[in-house]
Design a protein around this motif. Structure first.
Motif, PDB file in Angstrom:
ATOM      1  N   GLU A 111      15.879   7.781  30.411  1.00 12.49           N
ATOM      2  CA  GLU A 111      14.556   7.873  29.789  1.00 12.49           C
ATOM      3  C   GLU A 111      13.858   6.519  29.694  1.00 12.49           C
ATOM      4  N   LYS A 115      10.336   5.584  31.632  1.00  8.98           N
ATOM      5  CA  LYS A 115       9.114   5.135  30.953  1.00  8.98           C
ATOM      6  C   LYS A 115       8.624   3.815  31.539  1.00  8.98           C
ATOM      7  N   SER A 118       7.132   4.714  35.027  1.00  9.54           N
ATOM      8  CA  SER A 118       5.884   5.448  34.885  1.00  9.54           C
ATOM      9  C   SER A 118       4.762   4.536  34.408  1.00  9.54           C
ATOM     10  N   LYS A 119       5.095   3.609  33.521  1.00 10.70           N
ATOM     11  CA  LYS A 119       4.107   2.656  33.012  1.00 10.70           C
ATOM     12  C   LYS A 119       3.575   1.776  34.139  1.00 10.70           C
ATOM     13  N   ASP A 154       2.479  13.669  33.442  1.00  7.18           N
ATOM     14  CA  ASP A 154       2.925  12.315  33.800  1.00  7.18           C
ATOM     15  C   ASP A 154       2.109  11.752  34.959  1.00  7.18           C
TER      16      ASP A 154
END
Length: 668
Positions: A111, A115, A118-119, A154
């Motif tokens: 996770e 993140k 994805s950021k 997302d």
């Protein structure tokens, strides 16, 4: 580490083959810089990894190899996805690795790492690009290499504000017609000179090759690559000057002032693009589909329909399927002009490819692929002096076709053009300005514009669109067609004279319907019909022969005091605010309070009942229990019409056939 990843690492230790030739012999290994797929004979022949950072390249290759093997194992045909799709996954994985700074994609299951990744992708690019990134992550999830799945929520975060989605545009009709006209005129003008163009190019190639050898001998050089830039420029200018003095060239230039001769084929490319546009405008075939066509692709059916044939790869895992498109006779001229004008160029390239194969410079699969490409009308017109450079060309397709030349069409948008453009292209509203030209023009824009023209002029519907555009999903065809219908409706609404005619006709038909009800039909049924019948009887008792004159009816309709709707089930409805579905409600609910059935409508219902009975008998004879609901509905519908026939004294044979399907043998 999962068992699948452990097995993958064991397989990769031997750097196995990932591509094979047509004899099933290994060609490219996993960690080679290029994967050679020529044996597949698809539009994409190679996947190159040479530009990828060393720290990411082998990881990306490893995951792609895992995808290839998984698909081969789980496919009924033993094949992996199209090479073009693999290339898209390579692009996406490279983007993710570069932005994230890591290519161990198994970490995306974590996770915190997800993140972080994805950021890094936020605001990356257009919607289509971001969708591709999500698909690549999700395919790794599907083959159980990672447990991460990307939701739409997302991927939306990755879209860059203001980034266009690359959606093809539909041209306003006047602009489309102008491009059509100019393209047709070009093809018709140049078609008679196609053989002269090729004959001149035969002499040009031979002369330049001879002069090059003389130049190299004079300079004591072995190869053109040893010449300096200035030496090559001087040689080119001198030979071109000599060529333009030829009588044949000057004669052709009198007929075609724009004709130019050069080794790079710039003028030939412009000619080919016009021919390409012509066939595209009159077939709506995709770019790669058009590239498979030549002068023999045109035919006429026995019924006189013009067709063009070629190969499509859409929805076929990259494998080519031979198919046809409807077209116009001008396509024959366009394909012939393109093919014959490049005959010399094609033959020159074929000779060099043959030499490369015979000398072992080209494999059999590469040779076959290049020969196949050179059979097209739309080939690369650039002929380098170096044989090895020519043989090494990745492909012989007409290049730079993605964006077509807009300047030569001299398009200046009007207010009407802009209004149509904004309606047809809502995501690009505002891109076309009054007094300016189109924002772009690509082969795919020709497809959308073809649909607009076809549907707007009632030359077909969405099923026609599906056939012509070779869509795998009818929903895409409906999407294309709906905007065309919308534009046609807009044009209709803007034509006040035409709408006035429609209003008058509608008004007349409404008066006709009330005249039928009040003054012509001897019997009326339906709840509202029965009420009107009582009024008519009352009038007759007072000695009146006509309840309402036509002029009285016209006045009531114009004032809006009376309105009527003809029902698909027969008869009329006098309730202007009705939301009832009569074909269903008449069976399962009480009869409508506003329904009127005249003698004419009752006769139509009698014919409909006969058709329902015939249909019932055909289905019933099949004895299939899956048809139970259909038969039940048909039977109830048939019997629901009978009271109306009784009311209008129409003779009929009472229907009471038993349903024969399983479990209903004795049912009445």
């Amino acid at each position: 580490m999962s068992k699948i990843l452990m097995q993958l690492n064991q397989d990769l230790a031997e750097n196995p083959y990932v591509t094979f030739n047509s004899d099933d012999q290994g060609v490219s290994r996993v960690f080679d810089l290029t994967w050679d797929f020529h044996a597949k004979k698809q539009n994409t022949t190679e996947i190159n990894f040479g530009h990828i950072d060393d720290k990411h390249r082998q990881n990306i290759q490893s995951y792609l190899y895992a995808l290839v093997e998984w698909q081969k194992e789980h496919s009924s045909s033993g094949e992996h996805c199209a090479v073009g799709t693999l290339l898209e996954h390579r692009k996406s994985l490279t983007v993710i690795a570069t932005r994230w700074g890591n290519s161990d994609f198994s970490l995306l299951s974590n996770e915190r790492e997800w993140k972080k990744c994805s950021k890094k992708l936020e605001g990356y690019g257009a919607e289509n690009t971001c969708n591709n990134l999500a698909r690549s992550v999700n395919i790794l999830n599907k083959i159980e290499l990672i447990s991460r799945y990307v939701s739409q929520e997302d991927s939306v975060k990755w879209i860059k504000n203001g980034a266009g989605d690359g959606q093809a545009i539909a041209l306003p009709e006047a602009i489309y017609a102008s491009i059509l006209k100019q393209t047709i005129e070009f093809v018709e003008t140049f078609y008679p000179y196609r053989h002269q163009i090729s004959d001149i190019m035969v002499k040009v190639y031979a002369y330049q090759d001879d002069m090059l050898q003389v130049e190299l001998d004079t300079l004591s050089l072995n190869h053109i690559d040893e010449m300096t830039v200035n030496q090559r420029a001087c040689f080119t200018r001198r030979t071109n000057r000599d060529i333009y003095r030829w009588a044949a060239v000057r004669e052709l230039q009198k007929a075609l002032p724009c004709f130019k001769v050069n080794r790079q084929g710039h003028w030939l490319v412009a000619l080919l693009k016009k021919c390409f546009m012509c066939v595209g405008l009159f077939s709506a075939a995709r770019q790669n589909e058009l590239m498979t066509m030549n002068k023999d692709s045109y035919s006429v059916t026995q019924s006189g329909v013009s067709k063009v044939s070629g190969f499509t790869t859409k929805k076929e895992h990259g494998n080519k399927i031979y198919t046809t498109w409807n077209t116009a006779p001008i396509s024959k001229m366009a394909l012939g002009l393109a093919y014959d004008a490049t005959k010399a160029t094609r033959q020159y390239a074929l000779n060099k490819v043959e030499q490369g194969f015979q000398s072992g410079q080209l494999t059999k699969d590469k040779y076959d692929f290049k020969v196949q490409e050179l059979s097209s009308s739309f080939i690369a017109a650039d002929i380098p002096f170096s044989s090895s450079e020519l043989q090494a060309k990745k492909n012989f397709k007409l290049s730079s076709i993605h964006e077509l030349n807009l300047k030569e069409f001299n398009i200046i948008a009007t207010e009407e053009d802009v209004a149509q453009f904004d309606l047809l292209n809502p995501s690009r509203a505002g891109d076309l300005k009054v007094g300016s030209g189109l924002p772009k023009l690509s082969p795919h824009d020709l497809r959308r514009s073809f649909v607009v023209f076809m549907v707007q002029n009632r030359l077909g519907n969405y099923l026609t669109v599906k056939y012509q555009l070779k869509h795998g999903n009818v929903n895409m065809s409906k999407w294309y067609a709906n905007y065309s219908e919308l534009n046609r409706t807009r044009d209709l609404l803007m034509d006040k004279e035409l709408m006035g005619m429609f209003d008058e006709l509608i008004h007349e038909s409404v008066v006709d319907a009330f005249d039928d009800i009040y003054n012509e039909s001897e019997t009326l049924s339906g709840k509202e019909g029965e009420r009107i019948s009582k009024e008519k009887q009352e009038c007759l008792r007072h000695g009146e022969q006509v309840l309402m004159t036509r002029s009285e009816l016209e006045a009531l309709v114009k004032s809006g005091d009376k309105s009527i709707v003809r029902l698909p089930t027969g008869g009329y409805c006098t309730n202007r605010n009705c939301e009832r579905l009569c074909s269903l409600m008449d069976i399962v609910e009480a009869p409508c309070e506003h329904k009127v059935i005249t003698d004419k409508a009752a006769k139509r219902l009698s014919k409909e009942r006969d058709k329902l009975i015939a249909s019932f008998k055909v289905v019933n004879d099949m004895g299939d229990y899956t048809d139970e609901l259909i038969l039940d509905a048909k039977k109830v519908k048939i019997q629901s019409i009978e009271p109306t026939l009784n009311a209008h004294k129409i003779p009929y044979e009472k229907f009471n056939d038993a349903i024969k399907v399983y479990g209903h043998e004795n049912r009445i």
